[in-house]
Design a protein around this motif. Sequence first.
Motif, mmCIF file in Angstrom:
data_model
loop_
_atom_site.group_PDB
_atom_site.id
_atom_site.type_symbol
_atom_site.label_atom_id
_atom_site.label_comp_id
_atom_site.label_asym_id
_atom_site.label_seq_id
_atom_site.Cartn_x
_atom_site.Cartn_y
_atom_site.Cartn_z
ATOM 1 N N ALA A 1 0.787 -1.260 0.098
ATOM 2 C CA ALA A 1 -0.110 -0.043 -0.026
ATOM 3 C C ALA A 1 0.898 1.265 -0.073
ATOM 4 O O ALA A 1 0.642 2.182 -0.599
ATOM 5 N N SER B 1 -6.988 6.871 -3.134
ATOM 6 C CA SER B 1 -6.793 5.848 -2.081
ATOM 7 C C SER B 1 -7.224 4.264 -2.429
ATOM 8 O O SER B 1 -6.948 3.493 -2.007
ATOM 9 N N ALA B 2 -7.827 4.381 -3.607
ATOM 10 C CA ALA B 2 -8.303 3.119 -4.142
ATOM 11 C C ALA B 2 -6.991 2.345 -4.585
ATOM 12 O O ALA B 2 -6.922 0.889 -4.399
ATOM 13 N N TRP B 3 -5.972 2.815 -5.196
ATOM 14 C CA TRP B 3 -4.807 1.963 -5.543
ATOM 15 C C TRP B 3 -4.211 1.549 -4.444
ATOM 16 O O TRP B 3 -3.694 0.413 -4.482
ATOM 17 N N ALA B 4 -4.167 2.404 -3.311
ATOM 18 C CA ALA B 4 -3.419 1.996 -2.083
ATOM 19 C C ALA B 4 -4.397 0.712 -1.366
ATOM 20 O O ALA B 4 -3.816 -0.198 -0.922
ATOM 21 N N LEU B 5 -5.621 0.789 -1.527
ATOM 22 C CA LEU B 5 -6.355 -0.182 -0.972
ATOM 23 C C LEU B 5 -6.182 -1.621 -1.679
ATOM 24 O O LEU B 5 -6.026 -2.632 -1.151
ATOM 25 N N ALA B 6 -6.191 -1.335 -3.144
ATOM 26 C CA ALA B 6 -6.055 -2.597 -3.909
ATOM 27 C C ALA B 6 -4.647 -3.161 -3.816
ATOM 28 O O ALA B 6 -4.604 -4.598 -3.786
ATOM 29 N N ALA C 1 -2.833 -3.083 -0.879
ATOM 30 C CA ALA C 1 -2.708 -3.636 0.296
ATOM 31 C C ALA C 1 -3.340 -5.085 0.112
ATOM 32 O O ALA C 1 -2.851 -6.040 0.789
ATOM 33 N N LEU C 2 -4.619 -5.114 -0.293
ATOM 34 C CA LEU C 2 -5.228 -6.631 -0.517
ATOM 35 C C LEU C 2 -4.251 -7.505 -1.249
ATOM 36 O O LEU C 2 -4.190 -8.751 -0.949
#
Length: 209
Positions: A98, A110-115, A117-118
């Motif tokens: 992330a 933040s969507a890129w960071a969340l993706a 992280a997953l």
Amino acid sequence: MNPLPALDLTQLLALAAALGWASGMRLYLVVFLTGAAGFFGWVPLPPGLQLLQHPLVLGTSGLMLTAEFVADKVPGLDSLWDALHTFIRIPAGAALAAGVFAGLGPEWGSAWALAAALAGGTLAATAHAAKATTRAAANTSPEPFSNIGLSLAGDAAVPGLLWLAWAYPVAALGVLALAVVLALVLIAVLFKFLRQLLRRFTPARPSVA
């Protein structure tokens, strides 16, 4: 001195995937090498990873990677170390992945960071499970050389993968895809082996009439 060029999207994706995967194998080596690369100006770390180049983080990760280097060479102790780090490597892999996209501006969001992280957590979990299962299977052999050989292979694979992610990101993503497939096969095969071995040495319960 000219500033280092910023990483493009392919490099960011490869770096996030490599950090996630490698964290499942050698977390402290990952943190130390990434921080050292930024500290000495070898690569431009994304803003979310620049904390790793702080001298305090470098010193702490250096001490921990030394401890891990030794523990990972001792049969039995390596499996105990892996078991304890089940609760550390996976969230750390997610956080590092992330961090590749954190702070890059609103165009990423933040969507890129969340993706990341997953995906990073999943890759770390897969690598960790494959490593722990392989080392547990190797510990069934009385000779220590297989443990040392596997450990040294992991020591070499982590810096190699990180370098590949920076220099040849497309190739790194291809190598990671193959590594995931191999890891899943190892987990399935070696888990069955360990389960059969456990059954062999576990006394059968007496049947109740």
